[in-house]
Motif scaffolding. Structure first.
Motif, mmCIF file in Angstrom:
data_model
loop_
_atom_site.group_PDB
_atom_site.id
_atom_site.type_symbol
_atom_site.label_atom_id
_atom_site.label_comp_id
_atom_site.label_asym_id
_atom_site.label_seq_id
_atom_site.Cartn_x
_atom_site.Cartn_y
_atom_site.Cartn_z
ATOM 1 N N THR A 1 0.843 -1.192 0.000
ATOM 2 C CA THR A 1 0.000 0.000 0.000
ATOM 3 C C THR A 1 0.880 1.244 0.000
ATOM 4 O O THR A 1 1.790 1.368 0.824
ATOM 5 N N TYR A 2 0.606 2.152 -0.933
ATOM 6 C CA TYR A 2 1.309 3.431 -1.012
ATOM 7 C C TYR A 2 0.266 4.551 -0.977
ATOM 8 O O TYR A 2 -0.589 4.640 -1.862
ATOM 9 N N VAL A 3 0.318 5.382 0.038
ATOM 10 C CA VAL A 3 -0.577 6.530 0.120
ATOM 11 C C VAL A 3 0.200 7.747 -0.366
ATOM 12 O O VAL A 3 1.223 8.129 0.227
ATOM 13 N N LEU A 4 -0.264 8.350 -1.449
ATOM 14 C CA LEU A 4 0.449 9.461 -2.067
ATOM 15 C C LEU A 4 0.160 10.769 -1.333
ATOM 16 O O LEU A 4 -0.911 10.969 -0.770
ATOM 17 N N GLN A 5 1.139 11.653 -1.361
ATOM 18 C CA GLN A 5 1.000 12.978 -0.757
ATOM 19 C C GLN A 5 1.957 13.926 -1.457
ATOM 20 O O GLN A 5 2.905 13.502 -2.137
ATOM 21 N N ASN A 6 1.730 15.211 -1.308
ATOM 22 C CA ASN A 6 2.666 16.205 -1.830
ATOM 23 C C ASN A 6 3.862 16.306 -0.897
ATOM 24 O O ASN A 6 3.833 15.830 0.245
ATOM 25 N N TYR A 7 4.918 16.944 -1.367
ATOM 26 C CA TYR A 7 6.085 17.180 -0.513
ATOM 27 C C TYR A 7 5.756 18.254 0.514
ATOM 28 O O TYR A 7 5.183 19.301 0.167
ATOM 29 N N ALA A 8 6.100 17.999 1.753
ATOM 30 C CA ALA A 8 5.800 18.947 2.829
ATOM 31 C C ALA A 8 6.454 20.303 2.574
ATOM 32 O O ALA A 8 5.891 21.353 2.899
#
Length: 419
Positions: A128-135
């Motif tokens: 499982t990979y939950v995508l997000q933007n770079y902080a």
């Protein structure tokens, strides 16, 4: 077994092997193979129906590229209680076949419903990979990249005592062996190396898939995936009935007939005429607050609609809107002498197909109009414009929108179909 029979058996075996080896996403989809792998994905719960359709295209073409090497199947994420859907019970999820022709989707890439995946694989996912933007943001420099990072936002997965993880996927508790939050900036294809290196996982889940961009928005692969997204037959039949009974419209006279297979439908520009009515998507509710300068008052909307009817020498207008009943009645009173039509589903239809089905019938009716005008930055309007491109309407009859406070406003960008 004599030599002749042995020779025939060898030839038959070779033919079957060759057929399997050359079977592609456009030529066959019969039965399951043992080497199939599965890609699951989801979208931010707050995103609406028409944005989710756009994300499907991004992920579908990721599958297309993965299948250049391996044998991947896309698991279709069930539809839940979205923002504009008021008649879906919380926690109830419905399959894609309620809204789309899944057989048509399979003519582009291999797909399966989530319930069928559970029957085949059980409530487990390999990675499982939950995508997000770079902080820290993009830093002013664009580059395609991804990194494993601490999770920025809340998610619904938790680690178990044995080191594995579990979480909710569409009201189903699913176990996953590996869990990672992935900061990413890039297109769908940016994930190719990550997925292809994950050799031990038979299935991979991508959360927050709206984070990735199109590989080629508006290109031929985009349009191939988009053309495969035909609506379910029962919704098309409902829209056809309504057009015939209330708008004097049918495919033959409107020149909007299509082939059974979307791959065989490539009409020339201007081939479609459309029914004897104009269609208007009038977005209200939260758009009035969020985009007040771009959304017309009911009085100004009526003035623009009247002008369009006069220009087309027509007297009927179909309105697709999220406006409350009182606003719809007021709009009708502002158009005396004209036939104002709005789709109101039967109780039985609403019970069977919900608000999603109603929205699709609205879109189909708008798609078949002589002229369409939409609302500013509405994905509902965008999808109708795409459907009209697929049918072959003139650009001037498709890429229009109602103006807000300005008398003359910028009209929508023309995203023309490419084969």
């Amino acid at each position: 077994m004599d030599n002749c029979n042995k020779t025939l058996l060898i030839i038959l075996t070779l033919l079957i092997t060759f057929q399997r080896a050359t079977c592609t996403q456009e030529t066959c989809r019969e039965g399951r193979r043992n080497d199939e792998r599965y890609l699951l994905y989801d979208v931010n719960p707050g995103e609406g129906f028409n944005l989710r359709r756009d994300v499907y295209i991004r992920v579908a073409n990721l599958i297309r590229k993965l299948n250049d090497v391996d044998n991947w199947v896309l698991v279709l994420p069930p539809w839940g209680n979205l923002y504009h859907w008021q008649n879906v019970r919380p926690g109830l999820y419905v399959p894609w076949k309620n809204f789309f022709d899944v057989e048509s989707l399979n003519k582009w890439i291999p797909v399966t419903e989530f319930n069928d995946y559970l029957k085949t694989e059980g409530a487990t996912v390999g990675s499982t990979y939950v995508l997000q933007n770079y902080a820290e943001g993009w830093g002013g420099k664009w580059e395609e990249k991804y990194d494993k990072r601490p999770c920025i936002e809340r998610h619904n997965f938790e680690q178990r005592d044995d080191g594995s993880w579990s979480g909710q996927m569409w009201a189903t508790k699913v176990k996953t062996d590996n869990f990672t939050c992935l900061s990413i900036q890039g297109q769908a294809a940016t994930l190719l190396p990550l997925i292809q290196r994950d050799l031990t996982s038979r299935s991979v889940f991508i959360g927050r898939a709206e984070t990735i961009l199109h590989d080629e928005y508006g290109g031929k692969w985009y349009w191939a995936a988009r053309r495969s997204m035909r609506f379910a037959r029962h919704l098309r039949e409902e829209a056809t009935r309504f057009r015939r009974d209330y708008l004097g419209s049918d495919d033959k006279q409107d020149k909007t007939e299509v082939k059974d297979d979307w791959r065989d439908t490539k009409p020339k520009r201007g081939a479609a005429v459309g029914g004897p009515y104009i269609a208007v998507h009038l977005r209200r509710k939260d758009f009035v607050r969020a985009r007040g300068d771009e959304v017309p008052s009911l009085k100004k909307a009526a003035q623009q609609i009247k002008k369009l009817l006069q220009n087309e020498n027509l007297t009927s207008v179909f309105i697709a809107t999220d406006a409350p009943v009182m606003e719809l009645q007021e709009l009708e009173s502002l158009l005396p002498g004209y036939k104002v039509v709005h789709y109101k589903p039967s109780t039985d239809f609403l019970h069977k197909w919900g608000d999603g089905g109603v929205a699709i019938v609205d879109q189909i009716i708008c798609t078949h109009a002589r002229l369409f005008t939409g609302s500013y930055e509405s994905t509902f309007s965008f999808r109708i414009q795409e459907e009209r491109e697929i049918l072959g309407f003139e650009e001037r009859r498709t890429f229009n929108r109602l103006c807000g406070k300005k008398s003359n406003c910028d009209q929508p960008a023309k995203w023309r179909i490419i084969y």
